[in-house]
Write a protein that holds these residues in place. Sequence first.
Motif, PDB file in Angstrom:
ATOM      1  N   SER A 224       0.846  -1.197   0.000  1.00  0.00           N
ATOM      2  CA  SER A 224       0.000   0.000   0.000  1.00  0.00           C
ATOM      3  C   SER A 224       0.884   1.250   0.000  1.00  0.00           C
ATOM      4  O   SER A 224       2.023   1.218   0.452  1.00  0.00           O
ATOM      5  N   TYR A 225       0.332   2.358  -0.488  1.00  0.00           N
ATOM      6  CA  TYR A 225       1.085   3.626  -0.474  1.00  0.00           C
ATOM      7  C   TYR A 225       1.568   3.938   0.936  1.00  0.00           C
ATOM      8  O   TYR A 225       2.715   4.361   1.132  1.00  0.00           O
ATOM      9  N   ASP A 226       0.687   3.754   1.931  1.00  0.00           N
ATOM     10  CA  ASP A 226       1.053   4.146   3.302  1.00  0.00           C
ATOM     11  C   ASP A 226       2.209   3.318   3.841  1.00  0.00           C
ATOM     12  O   ASP A 226       3.136   3.852   4.448  1.00  0.00           O
ATOM     13  N   GLU A 227       2.146   2.007   3.617  1.00  0.00           N
ATOM     14  CA  GLU A 227       3.243   1.161   4.089  1.00  0.00           C
ATOM     15  C   GLU A 227       4.545   1.504   3.352  1.00  0.00           C
ATOM     16  O   GLU A 227       5.610   1.591   3.950  1.00  0.00           O
ATOM     17  N   MET A 228       4.421   1.705   2.045  1.00  0.00           N
ATOM     18  CA  MET A 228       5.628   2.020   1.264  1.00  0.00           C
ATOM     19  C   MET A 228       6.216   3.348   1.696  1.00  0.00           C
ATOM     20  O   MET A 228       7.434   3.508   1.761  1.00  0.00           O
ATOM     21  N   LEU A 229       5.336   4.297   2.020  1.00  0.00           N
ATOM     22  CA  LEU A 229       5.813   5.606   2.467  1.00  0.00           C
ATOM     23  C   LEU A 229       6.610   5.457   3.769  1.00  0.00           C
ATOM     24  O   LEU A 229       7.683   6.037   3.926  1.00  0.00           O
ATOM     25  N   GLU A 230       6.099   4.643   4.689  1.00  0.00           N
ATOM     26  CA  GLU A 230       6.832   4.403   5.942  1.00  0.00           C
ATOM     27  C   GLU A 230       8.152   3.695   5.647  1.00  0.00           C
ATOM     28  O   GLU A 230       9.207   4.116   6.122  1.00  0.00           O
ATOM     29  N   LEU A 231       8.093   2.602   4.853  1.00  0.00           N
ATOM     30  CA  LEU A 231       9.320   1.846   4.573  1.00  0.00           C
ATOM     31  C   LEU A 231      10.382   2.763   3.961  1.00  0.00           C
ATOM     32  O   LEU A 231      11.537   2.774   4.394  1.00  0.00           O
ATOM     33  N   ALA A 232       9.973   3.564   2.967  1.00  0.00           N
ATOM     34  CA  ALA A 232      10.931   4.443   2.279  1.00  0.00           C
ATOM     35  C   ALA A 232      11.451   5.522   3.231  1.00  0.00           C
ATOM     36  O   ALA A 232      12.651   5.799   3.286  1.00  0.00           O
ATOM     37  N   SER A 233      10.557   6.099   4.029  1.00  0.00           N
ATOM     38  CA  SER A 233      10.990   7.160   4.955  1.00  0.00           C
ATOM     39  C   SER A 233      11.918   6.601   6.023  1.00  0.00           C
ATOM     40  O   SER A 233      12.752   7.315   6.558  1.00  0.00           O
ATOM     41  N   LEU A 234      11.745   5.317   6.347  1.00  0.00           N
ATOM     42  CA  LEU A 234      12.551   4.710   7.403  1.00  0.00           C
ATOM     43  C   LEU A 234      13.822   4.087   6.852  1.00  0.00           C
ATOM     44  O   LEU A 234      14.539   3.403   7.568  1.00  0.00           O
ATOM     45  N   GLY A 235      14.094   4.287   5.561  1.00  0.00           N
ATOM     46  CA  GLY A 235      15.401   3.900   5.043  1.00  0.00           C
ATOM     47  C   GLY A 235      15.430   2.923   3.892  1.00  0.00           C
ATOM     48  O   GLY A 235      16.503   2.665   3.346  1.00  0.00           O
ATOM     49  N   ALA A 236      14.306   2.335   3.490  1.00  0.00           N
ATOM     50  CA  ALA A 236      14.332   1.394   2.357  1.00  0.00           C
ATOM     51  C   ALA A 236      14.598   2.188   1.074  1.00  0.00           C
ATOM     52  O   ALA A 236      13.688   2.799   0.520  1.00  0.00           O
ATOM     53  N   VAL A 237      15.858   2.196   0.627  1.00  0.00           N
ATOM     54  CA  VAL A 237      16.243   3.106  -0.468  1.00  0.00           C
ATOM     55  C   VAL A 237      15.694   2.697  -1.830  1.00  0.00           C
ATOM     56  O   VAL A 237      15.909   3.397  -2.812  1.00  0.00           O
ATOM     57  N   VAL A 238      15.000   1.563  -1.896  1.00  0.00           N
ATOM     58  CA  VAL A 238      14.472   1.115  -3.182  1.00  0.00           C
ATOM     59  C   VAL A 238      13.527   2.153  -3.796  1.00  0.00           C
ATOM     60  O   VAL A 238      13.418   2.257  -5.022  1.00  0.00           O
ATOM     61  N   LEU A 239      12.891   2.977  -2.963  1.00  0.00           N
ATOM     62  CA  LEU A 239      12.103   4.109  -3.462  1.00  0.00           C
ATOM     63  C   LEU A 239      12.367   5.347  -2.602  1.00  0.00           C
ATOM     64  O   LEU A 239      12.507   5.247  -1.382  1.00  0.00           O
ATOM     65  N   HIS A 240      12.418   6.497  -3.247  1.00  0.00           N
ATOM     66  CA  HIS A 240      12.601   7.762  -2.537  1.00  0.00           C
ATOM     67  C   HIS A 240      11.262   8.132  -1.876  1.00  0.00           C
ATOM     68  O   HIS A 240      10.221   8.092  -2.534  1.00  0.00           O
TER      69      HIS A 240
END
Length: 406
Positions: free
Chosen positions: A195-211
């Motif tokens: 989901s957008y929300d989960e991906m937003l958290e993952l990316a903000s918390l360091g998962a560099v696969v997406l900005h």
Amino acid sequence: MLVVQKFGGSSVGDAEKIKNVAQRVYETKQNGHEVVVVVSAMGDTTDELIALARTLTSNAAERDMDMLLSTGEQVSVALLVIALKDLGCNAVGLTGAQAGIRTDGKYGKAKIVDVDPRRLKAELARDQVVVVAGFQGITEEGEINTLGRGGSDTTAVALAVALKADLCEIYTDVDGVYTADPRVVPDARKLDMVSYDEMLELASLGAVVLHPRAVELAKLYNMSLVVRSSFNKEPGTEIKEVGSMERAAVVSGVAYDANVAKIGLFDVYDRPGIASIIFEALAKENINVDMIIQGATRNGKQDIAFTVSRDDLSKALKVVSAIQPEVGAKGYTHDEGLAKVSIVGAGMVSHPGVAAAMFKALAREQVNIEMISTSEIKVSCVVALEDLHKAVKVCHEEFKLDENEK
Ligand code: ADP
Ligand code: ASP
Ligand code: MG
């Protein structure tokens, strides 16, 4: 269909790989689609340019760094256009400025404020594949800005939104978004959908696969976003709005940030306005503060600790030293060898005990937790950098992410 395809640094790392990208782009065009391509700098070019500047000085001006770093993407644009034309494909290369990407003037971490799509549309109307430099834009005054590390993803989504594209594809060196960084957790599992929300958290918390800002923009404009590999034809991971929270996994993924520094101030006054003095001074210097902890009060004094990215540490220490007398701090310390491990999952909100399970798993592996922060869909712990990989693996194991089916 109008598609924006973004190819990251590892996908354009050498001439062979650029040919491979050209081939893929040309195929999309031949299948009857309009194509806008966004490219990153080749391989480790951005790191190499930063290192080169550091051989000259440790405090290059931000404007000069943006002038330097924006060149990396332009090399990729030119080479990809050359490769496309060699295949017989009409193509035109544009810098961020030429593509109408307007930024807010914050060197090194600029935001895109607007995209004027006229030039892009005109080139598409001429049946060209348009290749645009990622990670850069221009201010109203004509100054070159870069968007922060990993920012080419954001360029791609911003162009997709401005052009009302049907799809934005992020091509990279992994098959999609995994339950954790597959380089750290070999049995991480690819997710078909996030989901957008989960991906937003993952990316903000360091998962560099997406900005993170790419995800934020995609969510805001409901843009279809797909992460897939440049090197195979697997379908990748779709990032989209997920209908029912009820179906959401308790924990979907683990993210980490290896770039954490902590500053602690001792014995600051315990009265209104103190936190605002400290954090306004940091904000003025454009320093992002992540976690903040205030200790218990004793004799009208208390301790405040907070984290910043290691790159901002020396700037932050200067700020702290300047405001120390005003907030009455007896002293301050810093620790730059820290990291943050986080678990993310939309289902957490209705499952108590998730944080406790994470703490227990870390304790079992003797990983000491320095700071904790939680939200409805994530739990983050600051740990010693040397414990980071162990911490990521143990969290992944604890929530059985290698076997979970969504
Ligand atoms: P690009 O150059 O294509 O932009 P990046 O290096 O920025 O590529 O992003 C891809 C990398 O992100 C992968 O090689 C992987 O190591 C890392 N990564 C971190 N977290 C994840 C995750 N949850 N899923 C997939 N890849 C991840
Ligand atoms: N080249 C830039 C970086 O390495 C931007 C990007 O790759 O997205 O951070
Ligand atoms: Mg990237």
